[in-house]
Design a protein around this motif. Structure first.
Motif, PDB file in Angstrom:
ATOM      1  N   GLY A 133       0.805  -1.218   0.000  1.00  0.00           N
ATOM      2  CA  GLY A 133       0.000   0.000   0.000  1.00  0.00           C
ATOM      3  C   GLY A 133       0.833   1.261   0.000  1.00  0.00           C
ATOM      4  O   GLY A 133       0.677   2.129  -0.847  1.00  0.00           O
ATOM      5  N   THR A 134       1.735   1.388   0.956  1.00  0.00           N
ATOM      6  CA  THR A 134       2.633   2.533   1.037  1.00  0.00           C
ATOM      7  C   THR A 134       4.064   2.016   1.085  1.00  0.00           C
ATOM      8  O   THR A 134       4.454   1.343   2.048  1.00  0.00           O
ATOM      9  N   ILE A 135       4.824   2.314   0.063  1.00  0.00           N
ATOM     10  CA  ILE A 135       6.169   1.734  -0.020  1.00  0.00           C
ATOM     11  C   ILE A 135       7.076   2.299   1.062  1.00  0.00           C
ATOM     12  O   ILE A 135       7.795   1.574   1.724  1.00  0.00           O
ATOM     13  N   ARG A 136       7.037   3.615   1.237  1.00  0.00           N
ATOM     14  CA  ARG A 136       7.869   4.239   2.268  1.00  0.00           C
ATOM     15  C   ARG A 136       6.987   5.113   3.141  1.00  0.00           C
ATOM     16  O   ARG A 136       6.387   6.065   2.658  1.00  0.00           O
TER      17      ARG A 136
END
Lengths: 366, 365
Positions: B353-356
């Motif tokens: 969903g959110t890489i970083r």
């Protein structure tokens, strides 16, 4: 000399024309995008629209986002979720109102498939997409299927397929062969929270009409569902290896038909690790751990022919069940920490296996 | 005449007087009548002359065993059983080291001690600090053990490997360690240079029990660990697969860690590389320090080539690690990398969903 110069200029012009106008070639890629992250490509709002566009795409790149639709693929295509900015998650989710039955298996079973690859003549490659059946609202009598390959060749890799559950007939991936005798690979894919079967590979033929290669996947059933991790049925050629399977209340790998091999899988926390019910599939070098209390069984070997060798069964009430059928084909396995090592063994039919911390090595029973 | 004398002398040596190098074997139980036999393992290992080999017949032995000389202790197969069980004596276990009540203690042995094919069961231990097997400043190998039920108080340990001045090397392999309620396998000595080489391979560890944050394998300072090919399962509240604290060299590789609720692997400090492990289904929560595949508190050890699937957060870099964390694959996670202090470590993401992301306002600044 002048003629040579003219000829040279013509060649340059011809090459320039070649560069400016794309050749119409059978090999040229037609790439579309779904979502608005690839402004350089023709873009569509849904996966279904992109797949149905003219000319038919060879590649569909799916932007991160949620797509509430049931997708049908009938042509060779690569469907791949892509990474944009800080996300790599394209989700095929349930449409408003739930999933509708849209397919029928070769045995006449009604199916509500989220991604249905229907008799595609060429390779269909599916990569990096989540298929989530939350809220599917499918009544009993219809199977909920995340990805259904029907008589089509292709590959599924790095998919996440989850929540095919609710009516006790949820299946993560269903591979069905047929007259096209397709080859399908499923690799590096995560299947979770199914309530019937993680993966089915089957045909209704007595001869092989499907080559299924199932490698490096992770499978976990919905807790407390009586499920099967991987089920092989009918005429097929299967290679099942390197999968990590946790079922909870059911069977890790059920081998009801076909030819091929089941090897180097890890099955844990599952009452029946591997159930071999046919002669054509070898079961080798698997690890079965913790078949839970009571009547848990590491390996059921209901064949006097198929090799069952080199497996390790640890922490299981029953190590290997011979069903009064298997014999010398079961050898070179290691059983560690079992109440009974071998059970239902025909008299005089034991191959050489190794036992550690086993209360009763051979429980007889025939 | 001379030849006859020599022959007689040789026969006398062989038949009546054991050579100094002859192997001394005792049995425990009554299944090996050809050997001097003892009713308990303690009686056999403490007999004179000290044995080289103790063969333990199938049965249950309610005792705490202490070994102080080099020997092999092995459970053997009799008729249809291969199960020799060291169980809790009547009344429970008593403390016999500063660390707790050890069921099989190998203490300050100058040579190798090899132990195989035994079950060590602490059911009914009635103590606060049960320990199944402890190698204390001693070298040797443990294989095909079942160590279980070191639990009850929240501080039970399955196998404890402790180094010391002898700088021992210990191997634990192909064993099953289960139902501990604190640590499955504890490895450590004192802070400072390594005084223990520990090889832990091919074992089944877990699941632990209880709510006192049970951890599969705990690596503490003063240790060079080689941890590979283990299958570690969690499932208890706050469980962790492998915890690494100030270790020196060695490697953590090719382990499979499943259903750890807290962390798959947590790297606190040290320089031991972590590579090619599979971490699956660590799912307590998302977008936080809970349910991490890997948590890396140090920029020193390399963390590479690991595959992390179905977790809350793939790798939490705690605003400390960065370039040392690369070439890992994260699949199916709400968060991929968390609290990355700088740079863009190259890893691969699928269905993330959110890489970083970060839990701190303003990131790691």
């Amino acid at each position: 000399m002048e003629e040579k110069k003219m000829s040279h200029m013509k060649s340059v012009l011809f090459l320039s024309v070649l560069a400016a106008v794309p050749l119409v070639s059978a090999n040229a890629a037609t790439t579309y995008a779904v979502g608005w992250c690839e402004p350089g490509l023709p873009s569509f709002e849904t996966i279904t629209e992109a797949l149905g566009a003219t000319p038919a795409p060879t590649v569909v790149e799916v932007c991160p986002g949620t797509y509430n639709e049931q997708v049908v693929i009938t042509n060779a295509v690569a469907l791949e979720g892509i990474s944009v900015g800080d996300s790599a998650q394209a989700i095929i989710a349930v449409p408003s109102g739930g999933l509708a039955a849209n397919a029928t298996t070769d045995s006449g079973q009604s199916v509500a498939a989220q991604v249905w690859v229907d008799s595609a003549s060429g390779e269909v490659k599916l990569t990096n997409v989540t298929v989530d059946a939350t809220g599917n609202n499918v009544p009993s009598g219809t199977d909920i299927v995340g990805v259904f390959f029907q008589n089509s060749p292709g590959t599924v890799s790095h998919f996440t397929i989850q929540n095919q559950n609710g009516n006790g007939s949820g299946v993560g991936i269903w591979l069905e062969g047929g007259s096209a005798n397709p080859s399908v690979n499923v690799e590096d894919t995560n299947l979770q929270a199914f309530d019937d079967e993680g993966m089915v590979a089957e045909t209704n033929s007595s001869t092989s009409e499907l080559t299924a290669t199932i490698t490096g996947n992770q499978l976990t059933a919905l807790p407390n569902s009586i499920s099967t991790g991987i089920d092989l049925v009918g005429g097929l050629t299967a290679t099942v290896s390197g999968n990590l399977i946790t079922v909870g209340s059911g069977t890790g790998v059920a081998i009801d038909g076909g030819h091929g091999s089941v090897s180097k899988n890890t099955v844990l926390n599952t009452p029946a690790g591997i159930d071999l019910e046919t002669d054509g599939v070898s079961v080798t070098s698997n690890t079965v751990y913790n078949t839970l209390g009571g009547y848990g069984i590491g390996i059921i070997a209901n064949s006097a022919v198929a090799p069952v060798t080199g497996n390790t069964v640890a922490q299981s009430p029953f190590g290997i069940l011979f069903e009064c059928n298997a014999g010398g084909n079961v050898h070179s396995n290691t059983i560690l920490d079992a109440v009974i090592g071998l059970y239902q063994v025909p008299i005089g039919a034991v191959g050489a296996n190794t036992y550690y911390n086993v209360g009763t090595v051979n429980g007889g029973g025939c | 005449m001379t030849r006859t004398k020599t022959l007689l002398f040789a026969l006398a040596l062989g038949v009546q007087v054991p050579l100094a190098s002859a192997k001394i074997t005792y049995a425990v139980g009554t299944c090996e009548p050809k050997f001097p036999s003892y009713p308990t393992i303690s009686a056999a290992v403490g007999a004179t002359p000290p044995p080289n080999v103790v063969e333990v017949c199938p049965g249950t032995y309610n005792e705490q065993v202490v070994i102080t000389t080099a020997m092999t202790v092995e459970g053997i197969s009799l008729n249809n059983s291969t199960q020799a069980i060291i169980a809790v004596p009547s009344g429970g276990l008593v403390n016999n080291t500063g660390e707790g009540a050890v069921q099989l203690l190998v203490q300050n042995v100058s040579g190798e001690v090899n132990v195989s094919n035994l079950t060590v069961d602490a059911a009914g231990n009635n103590t606060g600090l049960p320990i199944g097997v402890m190698f204390q400043n001693s070298s040797g190998t443990m294989s095909h053990l079942t160590v279980q039920n070191q639990s009850g108080s929240g501080f039970g340990i399955g196998v404890f490997l402790e180094g010391g001045s002898a700088n021992p090397s210990v191997t634990l392999e192909n064993s099953n360690v289960q139902a501990f309620d604190y640590e499955g396998i504890a490895v450590g000595t004192f802070p400072g240079p390594s005084e223990l080489t520990a090889t832990v391979k091919g074992n089944f560890v877990g699941p632990g029990t209880g709510s006192n944050f049970p951890t599969g394998i705990v690596l503490q300072p003063g240790t060079t660990p080689f941890i590979s090919g283990n299958l570690i399962t969690g499932g208890s509240i706050g469980s962790t697969g492998i915890s690494i604290n100030d270790t020196e060299g060695g490697s953590i590789s090719k382990n499979t860690i499943v259903s750890e609720v807290f962390y798959g692997i947590v790297v606190l400090s040290g320089n031991t590389p972590v590579s090619s492990n599979i971490i699956y289904n660590s799912t307590y929560a998302s977008y936080s320090n809970y349910g991490d595949g890997l948590a890396v508190w140090s920029s020193v050890p390399s963390v590479t080539g690991n595959t992390i699937v179905a977790v809350g957060t793939g790798i939490d870099l705690i605003c400390r690690a960065s370039a040392n964390v690369h070439s890992n694959t994260i699949q199916d996670a709400p968060g991929g990398l968390w609290d990355v202090p700088f740079g863009d470590p190259a890893n691969t993401f699928y269905s993330v969903g959110t890489i970083r992301g970060t839990e701190y306002v303003g990131g790691c600044d």
